[in-house]
Design a protein around this motif. Structure first.
Motif, PDB file in Angstrom:
ATOM      1  N   GLU A   1      -4.011   1.640   3.185  1.00  0.00           N
ATOM      2  CA  GLU A   1      -4.497   1.154   1.982  1.00  0.00           C
ATOM      3  C   GLU A   1      -4.316   0.463   1.418  1.00  0.00           C
ATOM      4  OE1 GLU A   1      -7.216   4.830   2.491  1.00  0.00           O
ATOM      5  OE2 GLU A   1      -7.315   4.194   4.075  1.00  0.00           O
ATOM      6  N   LEU A   2      -2.573   1.441   0.123  1.00  0.00           N
ATOM      7  CA  LEU A   2      -1.807   1.070  -0.891  1.00  0.00           C
ATOM      8  C   LEU A   2      -0.801  -0.155  -0.254  1.00  0.00           C
ATOM      9  CD1 LEU A   2      -1.292   5.054  -2.010  1.00  0.00           C
ATOM     10  CD2 LEU A   2      -2.504   3.280  -3.460  1.00  0.00           C
ATOM     11  N   ASN A   3      -0.503  -0.225   0.856  1.00  0.00           N
ATOM     12  CA  ASN A   3       0.712  -1.275   1.076  1.00  0.00           C
ATOM     13  C   ASN A   3      -0.371  -2.387   1.120  1.00  0.00           C
ATOM     14  OD1 ASN A   3       2.862  -0.512   1.537  1.00  0.00           O
ATOM     15  ND2 ASN A   3       1.907   1.033   2.478  1.00  0.00           N
TER      16      ASN A   3
ATOM     17  N   PHE B   1      -2.529  14.768  -6.229  1.00  0.00           N
ATOM     18  CA  PHE B   1      -2.184  13.429  -7.172  1.00  0.00           C
ATOM     19  C   PHE B   1      -0.995  12.473  -7.756  1.00  0.00           C
ATOM     20  CE2 PHE B   1      -2.468   9.734 -10.262  1.00  0.00           C
ATOM     21  CZ  PHE B   1      -4.471   8.912  -9.801  1.00  0.00           C
ATOM     22  N   GLY B   2      -0.147  13.573  -8.067  1.00  0.00           N
ATOM     23  CA  GLY B   2       0.885  12.825  -8.164  1.00  0.00           C
ATOM     24  C   GLY B   2       2.091  13.205  -7.826  1.00  0.00           C
TER      25      GLY B   2
ATOM     26  N   ASN C   1       1.574   0.042 -10.644  1.00  0.00           N
ATOM     27  CA  ASN C   1       1.924  -0.794 -10.402  1.00  0.00           C
ATOM     28  C   ASN C   1       2.226  -1.464 -11.990  1.00  0.00           C
ATOM     29  OD1 ASN C   1       1.999  -3.999  -9.752  1.00  0.00           O
ATOM     30  ND2 ASN C   1      -0.209  -4.098 -10.585  1.00  0.00           N
ATOM     31  N   LYS C   2       2.240  -0.574 -12.569  1.00  0.00           N
ATOM     32  CA  LYS C   2       2.536  -0.340 -13.853  1.00  0.00           C
ATOM     33  C   LYS C   2       4.051  -0.482 -14.409  1.00  0.00           C
ATOM     34  CE  LYS C   2      -1.222   1.499 -16.087  1.00  0.00           C
ATOM     35  NZ  LYS C   2      -2.135   2.290 -16.774  1.00  0.00           N
ATOM     36  N   LYS C   3       4.501   0.536 -13.512  1.00  0.00           N
ATOM     37  CA  LYS C   3       5.809   0.861 -13.299  1.00  0.00           C
ATOM     38  C   LYS C   3       6.736   0.516 -12.698  1.00  0.00           C
ATOM     39  CE  LYS C   3       4.606   5.766 -15.061  1.00  0.00           C
ATOM     40  NZ  LYS C   3       4.422   6.993 -15.747  1.00  0.00           N
ATOM     41  N   HIS C   4       6.406  -0.010 -10.828  1.00  0.00           N
ATOM     42  CA  HIS C   4       7.356  -0.852 -10.391  1.00  0.00           C
ATOM     43  C   HIS C   4       6.777  -2.189  -9.668  1.00  0.00           C
ATOM     44  CE1 HIS C   4       9.217   3.487 -10.242  1.00  0.00           C
ATOM     45  NE2 HIS C   4       8.243   3.789 -10.111  1.00  0.00           N
TER      46      HIS C   4
ATOM     47  N   ASN D   1      -2.810   1.534  -9.389  1.00  0.00           N
ATOM     48  CA  ASN D   1      -2.794   1.620 -10.529  1.00  0.00           C
ATOM     49  C   ASN D   1      -1.505   1.582 -11.971  1.00  0.00           C
ATOM     50  OD1 ASN D   1      -4.524  -1.472 -11.171  1.00  0.00           O
ATOM     51  ND2 ASN D   1      -6.478   0.155 -11.576  1.00  0.00           N
ATOM     52  N   GLU D   2      -1.682   2.587 -11.488  1.00  0.00           N
ATOM     53  CA  GLU D   2      -0.259   3.883 -11.945  1.00  0.00           C
ATOM     54  C   GLU D   2       0.728   3.123 -11.502  1.00  0.00           C
ATOM     55  OE1 GLU D   2      -0.475   5.893 -14.808  1.00  0.00           O
ATOM     56  OE2 GLU D   2      -2.774   5.524 -14.675  1.00  0.00           O
TER      57      GLU D   2
END
Length: 245
Positions: free
Chosen positions: A57-59, A21-22, A106-109, A103-104
């Protein structure tokens, strides 16, 4: 570099599943921030180059997020629209995994629409980029109203995607009501003759036919089908108003 650090951190917390996942999260961060060398973006079978489906999908979700935030507030109805669309397209388990990863990130970048679109331009056909705009307008309309700020943001994205102004206005007319919407959708003036209307319909039906998209990605397929129906509705409206046979 980030993907390896994220993989190590994931392993320390959740062992092997956490490492995978990381690594996925870190890879996507590298891509959108320009730190991973050549970015990886997907548009399925219609891409000019084969890359990982998860990246598409992420883009796609990244562009959705930009539109949702365009008017300065996050609408629950717009969020629900995106979530339902992803669940209906990819299944609940996969959709939830996509949202967790996003979500992970989007919180940081901060996500760069220009960077994402520049990459898509290199690997997608024009018809596919039209479908993406249609999908983004669908999100903006989910709360019952497409705001000026949302229109401006989608117009900005359309510019990055190198979509012609007339095509942008045609798609916008499918979501923003005006007296001459049918003409805008068919990309003609109100002064057009009946023969010109018929010719415009044939041209637009060909341009927006779902077969032109040529993809296995259900999200884009649905957008193509919806837009094709709007072209048909616009023509039928003018047929009725003008008595065109």
């Amino acid at each position: 570099m980030i993907k390896w650090l994220a993989a190590i951190l994931g392993y320390s917390l959740y062992r092997f599943p956490g490492a995978i996942f990381g690594f996925l999260v870190g890879s996507f961060i590298d891509n959108i921030t320009g730190r991973g060398g050549r970015p990886q973006t997907i548009l399925g079978d219609f891409a000019r180059q084969s890359v990982s489906p998860a990246d598409f999908e992420l883009n796609l979700l990244s562009l959705c997020s930009i539109v949702i935030k365009a008017d300065g507030s996050v609408s629950k109805r717009e969020m629900d629209y995106v979530q339902q669309y992803f669940v209906g397209t990819y299944g609940k388990e996969k959709a939830n995994a996509i949202f967790r990863t996003f979500n992970e990130i989007n919180k940081k970048h901060e996500i760069s629409a220009q960077r994402i679109c520049a990459y898509l331009n290199q690997r997608t056909r024009y018809e596919v980029r039209l479908q993406l705009l249609h999908f983004l307008f669908g999100i903006a309309q989910a709360d019952g109203h497409v705001s000026d700020s949302e229109i401006n943001k989608i117009r900005e994205i359309a510019g990055y995607l190198r979509v012609a102004l007339r095509d942008f206005e045609s798609i916008m007319a499918m979501f923003v009501q005006s007296a001459d919407n049918a003409y805008k959708i068919l990309e003609i003036e109100k002064t057009a003759t009946n023969d010109e209307i018929k010719k415009a319909y044939r041209k637009m039906a060909k341009k927006y036919h779902p077969d032109r998209v040529n993809t296995e990605n259900e999200a884009i397929k649905k957008g193509a089908e919806e837009k094709f129906k709007e072209v048909q509705k616009a023509y039928e409206q003018l047929q009725k108003e003008r008595g065109i046979n």
